[in-house]
Structure formats: C-alpha cells, structure tokens
Design a protein around this motif. Sequence first.
Motif, PDB file in Angstrom:
ATOM      1  N   GLU A 136      59.958 -32.516  17.461  1.00  0.00           N
ATOM      2  CA  GLU A 136      61.068 -32.388  18.401  1.00  0.00           C
ATOM      3  C   GLU A 136      61.502 -33.737  18.980  1.00  0.00           C
ATOM      4  OE1 GLU A 136      60.165 -29.420  21.338  1.00  0.00           O
ATOM      5  OE2 GLU A 136      59.373 -28.015  19.839  1.00  0.00           O
ATOM      6  N   ASN A 137      60.906 -34.813  18.457  1.00  0.00           N
ATOM      7  CA  ASN A 137      61.262 -36.178  18.840  1.00  0.00           C
ATOM      8  C   ASN A 137      61.176 -36.382  20.355  1.00  0.00           C
ATOM      9  OD1 ASN A 137      62.027 -38.833  18.305  1.00  0.00           O
ATOM     10  ND2 ASN A 137      64.224 -38.375  18.522  1.00  0.00           N
ATOM     11  N   ARG A 138      60.066 -35.945  20.931  1.00  0.00           N
ATOM     12  CA  ARG A 138      59.856 -36.111  22.372  1.00  0.00           C
ATOM     13  C   ARG A 138      59.012 -37.356  22.590  1.00  0.00           C
ATOM     14  NH1 ARG A 138      61.051 -31.142  25.865  1.00  0.00           N
ATOM     15  NH2 ARG A 138      61.635 -29.562  24.348  1.00  0.00           N
ATOM     16  N   SER A 139      59.595 -38.501  22.398  1.00  0.00           N
ATOM     17  CA  SER A 139      58.846 -39.754  22.481  1.00  0.00           C
ATOM     18  C   SER A 139      58.785 -40.306  23.910  1.00  0.00           C
ATOM     19  CB  SER A 139      59.466 -40.799  21.547  1.00  0.00           C
ATOM     20  OG  SER A 139      60.843 -40.959  21.838  1.00  0.00           O
ATOM     21  N   ARG A 140      59.783 -39.980  24.734  1.00  0.00           N
ATOM     22  CA  ARG A 140      59.770 -40.469  26.116  1.00  0.00           C
ATOM     23  C   ARG A 140      58.658 -39.748  26.893  1.00  0.00           C
ATOM     24  NH1 ARG A 140      65.162 -39.147  28.543  1.00  0.00           N
ATOM     25  NH2 ARG A 140      64.317 -40.284  30.332  1.00  0.00           N
ATOM     26  N   ALA A 165      57.811 -35.711  26.925  1.00  0.00           N
ATOM     27  CA  ALA A 165      56.562 -35.219  26.340  1.00  0.00           C
ATOM     28  C   ALA A 165      55.779 -34.398  27.367  1.00  0.00           C
ATOM     29  CB  ALA A 165      55.717 -36.383  25.838  1.00  0.00           C
ATOM     30  N   LEU A 166      55.728 -34.896  28.611  1.00  0.00           N
ATOM     31  CA  LEU A 166      54.975 -34.199  29.648  1.00  0.00           C
ATOM     32  C   LEU A 166      55.603 -32.845  29.974  1.00  0.00           C
ATOM     33  CD1 LEU A 166      52.571 -34.413  31.546  1.00  0.00           C
ATOM     34  CD2 LEU A 166      54.050 -35.559  33.211  1.00  0.00           C
ATOM     35  N   GLU A 167      56.930 -32.817  30.036  1.00  0.00           N
ATOM     36  CA  GLU A 167      57.620 -31.557  30.337  1.00  0.00           C
ATOM     37  C   GLU A 167      57.373 -30.527  29.234  1.00  0.00           C
ATOM     38  OE1 GLU A 167      62.147 -29.858  31.194  1.00  0.00           O
ATOM     39  OE2 GLU A 167      61.834 -31.978  30.733  1.00  0.00           O
ATOM     40  N   ALA A 168      57.431 -30.976  27.969  1.00  0.00           N
ATOM     41  CA  ALA A 168      57.222 -30.057  26.848  1.00  0.00           C
ATOM     42  C   ALA A 168      55.797 -29.502  26.852  1.00  0.00           C
ATOM     43  CB  ALA A 168      57.503 -30.780  25.533  1.00  0.00           C
ATOM     44  N   ALA A 222      47.173 -40.694  31.604  1.00  0.00           N
ATOM     45  CA  ALA A 222      47.196 -41.868  30.718  1.00  0.00           C
ATOM     46  C   ALA A 222      48.560 -42.110  30.075  1.00  0.00           C
ATOM     47  CB  ALA A 222      46.140 -41.704  29.626  1.00  0.00           C
ATOM     48  N   LEU A 223      49.434 -41.094  30.096  1.00  0.00           N
ATOM     49  CA  LEU A 223      50.697 -41.167  29.349  1.00  0.00           C
ATOM     50  C   LEU A 223      51.590 -42.348  29.724  1.00  0.00           C
ATOM     51  CD1 LEU A 223      52.244 -39.699  27.142  1.00  0.00           C
ATOM     52  CD2 LEU A 223      53.337 -38.298  28.913  1.00  0.00           C
ATOM     53  N   PRO A 224      51.739 -42.688  31.002  1.00  0.00           N
ATOM     54  CA  PRO A 224      52.653 -43.803  31.327  1.00  0.00           C
ATOM     55  C   PRO A 224      52.273 -45.125  30.671  1.00  0.00           C
ATOM     56  CG  PRO A 224      52.125 -42.527  33.289  1.00  0.00           C
ATOM     57  CD  PRO A 224      51.211 -42.039  32.217  1.00  0.00           C
ATOM     58  N   THR A 225      50.990 -45.369  30.493  1.00  0.00           N
ATOM     59  CA  THR A 225      50.551 -46.650  29.908  1.00  0.00           C
ATOM     60  C   THR A 225      50.094 -46.526  28.460  1.00  0.00           C
ATOM     61  OG1 THR A 225      48.335 -46.264  30.808  1.00  0.00           O
ATOM     62  CG2 THR A 225      49.871 -47.575  32.148  1.00  0.00           C
ATOM     63  N   GLU A 226      49.776 -45.289  28.015  1.00  0.00           N
ATOM     64  CA  GLU A 226      49.307 -45.070  26.637  1.00  0.00           C
ATOM     65  C   GLU A 226      50.092 -43.922  26.003  1.00  0.00           C
ATOM     66  OE1 GLU A 226      44.925 -45.338  25.932  1.00  0.00           O
ATOM     67  OE2 GLU A 226      44.835 -45.273  28.122  1.00  0.00           O
ATOM     68  N   PRO A 227      51.252 -44.198  25.462  1.00  0.00           N
ATOM     69  CA  PRO A 227      52.085 -43.126  24.889  1.00  0.00           C
ATOM     70  C   PRO A 227      51.395 -42.358  23.757  1.00  0.00           C
ATOM     71  CG  PRO A 227      53.330 -45.164  25.127  1.00  0.00           C
ATOM     72  CD  PRO A 227      51.907 -45.506  25.397  1.00  0.00           C
TER      73      PRO A 227
END
Length: 514
Positions: free
Chosen positions: A398-402, A406-409, A345-350
Amino acid sequence: MNIKEAKQEIANTLKAYLAKDELGNYLIPPVRQRPILLMGPPGIGKTQIMEQAAAEAGVGLVSYTITHHTRQSAVGLPFIEKRVYDGTEYSVTEYTMSEILASVYQLMERTGIREGILFLDEINCVSETLAPMMLQFLQCKTFGNQRLPQGWLIAAAGNPPEYNRSVRDFDVVTLDRVKRIEVREDFGVWKEYARQRRLHGAVISYLDIKKENFYRMESGAEGLQFATARGWEDLSELILAYERLGLPVGRQVAEQYIQLPAVAGDFANYLELYNKYRNIYHVDDVLHGRWPAVTVSELRAAPFDEKLSVMGLLLSRLTEETGEVRRQDALCEGLHAALTEFRDALPTEPDILPCLIQERRTALKRAREAGQLDRERETLSLRIIGLLDEYRLRLIQENRSRPEDALEAVRDWFGGETDKRALLGELAGRQLDSAFRFLEEAFGQGQELVLFVTELTAGPDTSWFIETFGCDAYFRHNQELLFDDTRRKLQEEIAAAKAAALEQQEPLKKEDES
C-alpha cells in the motif's frame, strides 16, 4: 507426593540451587547440590513436569532416556594418550567427552543459556556395564574426568521394581547423595492438567465417573495390563485427530492405548454414548439458546451418569470457546507489546518492523532449542510473527512509507484483532449464559448446578473468562454456594458447641445425682 507437588518441589530446588550471594557464589555450593531422584509408577507425567519446570524457570533442558545408551556413548570412547612421568613415557587411556555432557555444552553454545536441567529417565534400568558410571555421575556429577557445568541440576527418574523387572536397586552410598522424591498418581491433579491441555471431553468426563480406571496395573495370563495417565492423554490426542478426519474410534483403537481390555472396552462404549448424547441433546443448539421443552424433560429424568456426560459436553464446548477468547487475548497482548516498540522506534528507524520480526524469530528458535516451549506458547509466538510479517507486506503493497501513514495503518489492523477479541468474548458470554439457563430449567438449584459451577471454577479457560469478562449467573450461583457453605459450617460449629456443653454438663449431673 502428587505430580503437581513434585513439580513445585523441583522448581523450588532449581531456584535454590541457582541462587547466589552478593559475591556471585552459589548459596548452596555445587558439591552440596544433590541430584533429584524422582521415583514413581510409569506414565504419570514425570517427564512432562521436567519440561514444564524448565520452561517456567526460563532455563535449558537436556533430556535422555538412559536405557538407550551404551557405556561408550554415555562415558565416551577410549583413546591412548602419551604421557611422560619421571622421564619415562607411558601410554595412558583417556576418554572423549560423553555424548550426554556434550549435549549440555551444545545447548549452551546454541542458545546462550548457561543454566538448566539435565534429565535422565529410567535411571535405574541401565545396563550392567553402564550402572557404575551412572552411579558415579549421580554421586560426583562427572563422567570420567569430565564434569557437568555449574548451574545445571541433575534430575533422574525411575520406576519401582514392581513395574519393571530390569530395575536395579541403588546402594545406600548413592541414595545418601540424592534428593529422593516419591511420586504417586492423583486423578484430581491430572484432571486440572487435562483441562489446561484441553484433552477430549469424553476422556475427562469418563474418568470423572470412573476414577478407579484412571491408573491401573494388573497382572494376568496375558501378562501385565495397564491404564496410565500417559495412555489417556495420547488416546485423547488421537480421538481429537480422528474426529477432525471423520474416522471412528472403537474398542480396538482404545486398546492400543489403554492396554487393559476391560477398561478400554468400557471407555469405547462410553465414547459411543457420549457422541450419542451430543446429538440427542443438541449441545451446540443449547449453547446458542435453542432447546425444546422435551430436551429439558429428558435430561431431568436421565440417570445421573447421563447428566454428568451432558454437563461434560457443555463444559467441553465452553472450554473450547473460552479458550479461543483467551488465546486471542494473549495474541492482542503480544501484538500490543511489539507494536509499542514499533511506534517508539518508527520516527528514527523506518525499517524497524523487519528487525522486530527477526528478533522474535530468533527468540522463538532459542526457546525451542532450549526445550522451553509447549505447543500453545509456540503457536502464539508463530501467530504474532505471522501477523507482524503480514503488516510488513501490506505496508509495502500500500506504499505506506511515511511513518505517520505506517503507524495509522498498523493501528487500524491491530484494531481488527481487538475487535475480534471483543466479538469472541461476547459470543462465549452468551453461550455461558445459555448453558446456565438450560441447566437451571432442567435441575433448578440441584446438586448438578453445584458440580457445574465447581467445574467452571476449576477450568483454567472458563475461570479466566469469568474473571475477565464476568458472568452474572456464575456469580449468583457461586454466592449461593458460598452462603450454603458458610451456613453449613455455622451449623456444624453450633452443633459442636452444643455437644461440648452437654459433655461439660454430664459430670455436674452425676454430682447432683450422687
């Protein structure tokens, strides 16, 4: 039947009652869906199996101890209603909704679950004024003019008269409208349950040695004295808590739960020995592969009861360790399912992570209100929610908004949990190997190893671990046991065949002699 068989029969009955045909009608019409009447001694687990059956079927559970109710709370309060018949007004008595039926509707409203079990405990101990209403309810599923909703199974439990002087007999009319299940105590089934619930090792190993003390009822000068399955389980919970707090458990404490002084005293003495063996044999050192030769010699020369106690200590610690691995495995599985939803869901729903957390909180609350959760399932759900919330906060900090960041973290953090699972599994595997080496050194291929392998197979945590991670020593001994068992069976078959042949030859001998 035993309590395990009764639970399966309840599950089968519930499944049959809720089954529908292609038109949506119940396969068994509601009028033919008899209430279940569980009859058996007190304290053997009648209430627990209702909770387990509801949880496993995913239906609601409303539970009442009926002796706590008056006629008014069970049936409802009377009120006067005005009615007109043939042009004349009359005052008519009606009733408010029964508290019991209202609880069913309330659960349906709160959870959205439309089917379930209404469990009424101590059904044959109701007051004289309430008894006719309860019999009507069992026969017709109604209190006054109010009916139990369709899709709800009535299950009632009672004790035979020899255990309770206030018991009332059911008449034939009522008995002919219920599905009666007689339940008896069974230590073997309870032991399986005790392993699943991780009861204290001293309780399990003591009852393994003194099975006759598992369930006893005796009348004496002091009145009724007893030891029950419920008493042993509750005492186990207390011992576990006292041990964490560093508090002693002596005879007086044991008697508060096992209300048969001779048995309570015997167990208190055993518990003292059990703790003594833990120190003498250095069980934790053994599981880490460290033991002096004198320890092996002492165990080899020890009485059989002492050997059983030491094996009980080893099994208890192995159950703790393998249980920790199993719980971590379940955590990783639940997290993986949630994070798969997160990734998709992440690409369309951050902002999907807070939604996933809220969904799981809502599901947990719903399951809790429906009576579907045991302690372990609730703890697992809370751990998953807690970690997801931790990930959410760390992403913000950690300001991982992209999305890709976010997915990598989250993948890295999840990797820490899977690494923990692997580490726990490796540690438990080494401890299992150490236990086998120690017992092989002490007993060789004796009957003690047979018992040890059997207990590992019966334990839900240990058997799961061996199936998932393997254990060479276990498989080696298990194959030897299977070979021995096969050889014994073959020998028995050969002996039986020889005996049959001799029987056939006997008449021929007699004919020759004549």
